[in-house]
Design an enzyme around this catalytic site. Sequence first.
Site, PDB file in Angstrom:
ATOM      1  N   LYS A 128       0.837  -1.211   0.000  1.00 58.62           N
ATOM      2  CA  LYS A 128       0.000   0.000   0.000  1.00 58.62           C
ATOM      3  C   LYS A 128       0.866   1.252   0.000  1.00 58.62           C
ATOM      4  O   LYS A 128       0.636   2.169  -0.784  1.00 58.62           O
ATOM      5  CB  LYS A 128      -0.925  -0.048   1.227  1.00 58.62           C
ATOM      6  N   ASP A 149       1.727  -0.916  11.900  1.00 59.99           N
ATOM      7  CA  ASP A 149       0.472  -1.455  11.360  1.00 59.99           C
ATOM      8  C   ASP A 149       0.235  -2.913  11.759  1.00 59.99           C
ATOM      9  O   ASP A 149      -0.837  -3.465  11.483  1.00 59.99           O
ATOM     10  CB  ASP A 149       0.461  -1.344   9.832  1.00 59.99           C
TER      11      ASP A 149
HETATM   12  C1  S3P Z   1       2.175   4.828   6.152  1.00 56.71           C
HETATM   13  C2  S3P Z   1       2.702   5.170   7.369  1.00 56.71           C
HETATM   14  C3  S3P Z   1       2.132   4.771   8.658  1.00 56.71           C
HETATM   15  C4  S3P Z   1       1.140   3.623   8.505  1.00 56.71           C
HETATM   16  C5  S3P Z   1       0.212   3.810   7.349  1.00 56.71           C
HETATM   17  C6  S3P Z   1       0.986   3.972   6.046  1.00 56.71           C
HETATM   18  C7  S3P Z   1       2.826   5.303   4.927  1.00 56.71           C
HETATM   19  O1  S3P Z   1       1.461   5.872   9.233  1.00 56.71           O
HETATM   20  O2  S3P Z   1       0.396   3.468   9.695  1.00 56.71           O
HETATM   21  O3  S3P Z   1      -0.629   2.687   7.240  1.00 56.71           O
HETATM   22  O4  S3P Z   1       2.539   4.790   3.837  1.00 56.71           O
HETATM   23  O5  S3P Z   1       3.658   6.217   5.021  1.00 56.71           O
HETATM   24  P1  S3P Z   1       2.288   6.947  10.106  1.00 56.71           P
HETATM   25  O6  S3P Z   1       3.310   7.504   9.242  1.00 56.71           O
HETATM   26  O7  S3P Z   1       1.297   7.999  10.517  1.00 56.71           O
HETATM   27  O8  S3P Z   1       2.822   6.177  11.282  1.00 56.71           O
END
Ligand code: S3P
Length: 448
Positions: free
Chosen positions: A42, A335
């Site tokens: 993702k 996550d």
């Molecule tokens: C992500 C960073 C994380 C993660 C999210 C995806 C990203 O969030 O929880 O599902 O793609 O940079 P945070 O950066 O707020 O920790």
Amino acid sequence: MGSVVMAVVNNYNPATFNTMQAATFGRPGMIVGGSVRVPGDKSITHRLLMLAAMARGTSHVRRPLTSLDARSTARVLRQLGASVSTLRADGSVTITGRGRLRQPSARLNCGNAGTTARLLVGLLAAHRFTTELTGDASLRRRPMRRVTQPLSLMGARTDPPEADALPFAIRGGPLAPLRWDLPVSSAQIKTCLLFAGLAGGVGVSLHEPQGRSRDHTERLLRSMGYTVAERRGRVEFEPDGRVVPFEADVPADPSSAAFLMGAALLADKGELVLPAVGINPTRVGFFSVLERMGAALGLQDLAESWGEPSGTVIVRPGALTATEVVASEIPSLVDEVPMLAVLASRAEGVTAFRDVGELRVKESDRLTLLARNIRAVGGNAEVQGDDLLVEGSQRPPRGRVVTQGDHRIAMAFSVLGTVGGARVVVDDPDCANVSFPGFAATLRSIRR
Ligand code: S3P
């Protein structure tokens, strides 16, 4: 990270197995088997789509994630003037950008996707037009000042000023360089600001407080020929030239793989094979935690594309024991706490997750919801300050799980429902489609 698999992740050595006895909780559980390619990463899909939209010309991204979140990014990029073909899991998405984004004619709806919203405002900060952004009820509750405050220091304006929640409007323009210490380690904040630097052609120097968040953006930018330095705990980026069109592959998402790995670990017998899983060390902190808990993991067929390592992960059922997950590990597994907490509810002893306050501002208040749902199915868990404590039990889990539309809560507890004697009802299993299209069918497909 001293574990067997992490040694492989870090050193690219042949995989080693650490075989444990199968768990035998409750009535017989499932026999696991098969080989599953989980959906595309993702984080990497969001980033590649946005970078391609900033290039002048046509880029190709192979095996992208096709989930609701990925579609939110594709949709808003189309509104911003990029042409993005339909996302297909096994195929390639074609993105034609114009070198800059165009003012959209309507408000951008980022759906449930925090990554879409936060990364996009970084790009929009450098564009001299006003854009209104919004999202679903969950996204509208998530904090935004963490990105709008540093962006306003660079020269972008939001309405309301330094807006802390969607919906808000952003007006970009010429930007000033930024030196910024992030209030929390967060790849979304880091990437937002790196993207602002990239789109605005200005230098950015960033520091993360509690350990390093996922570094996909740094790796992707380097693969595109930019210099992103890491000096004295800071990420330093001096953008040099515009983004050029590219072709890139997306590895399978380790965060999605984590749920199937969890199901395999809780099974009674068998072996599950997960090819081409991303094993970027800033993402797979949960491998070390699982190994500390006694999990049998193997890793083989190592490869690398666009600076991102991947490999085939092999998992066998295993009896699990409690562990302590310390604060510095959290950014590398943020996550995976839902899946790890559910596994902890089946492990011997009390597992502590330290300093996981950030979970309160994810797609749901995951901290509260995890403890509440573990208790709802007959387990024992509590929140103490910013720590989550989970006691393992061998009783078959039975009860109703409230997801509040949070995909990772839904998947973690659906996995719990596969153990012997379980009767777990998840109120909204379909919300898994946010990140893992077809999750329920995939989970059924590994049962032998
Ligand atoms: C992500 C960073 C994380 C993660 C999210 C995806 C990203 O969030 O929880 O599902 O793609 O940079 P945070 O950066 O707020 O920790």
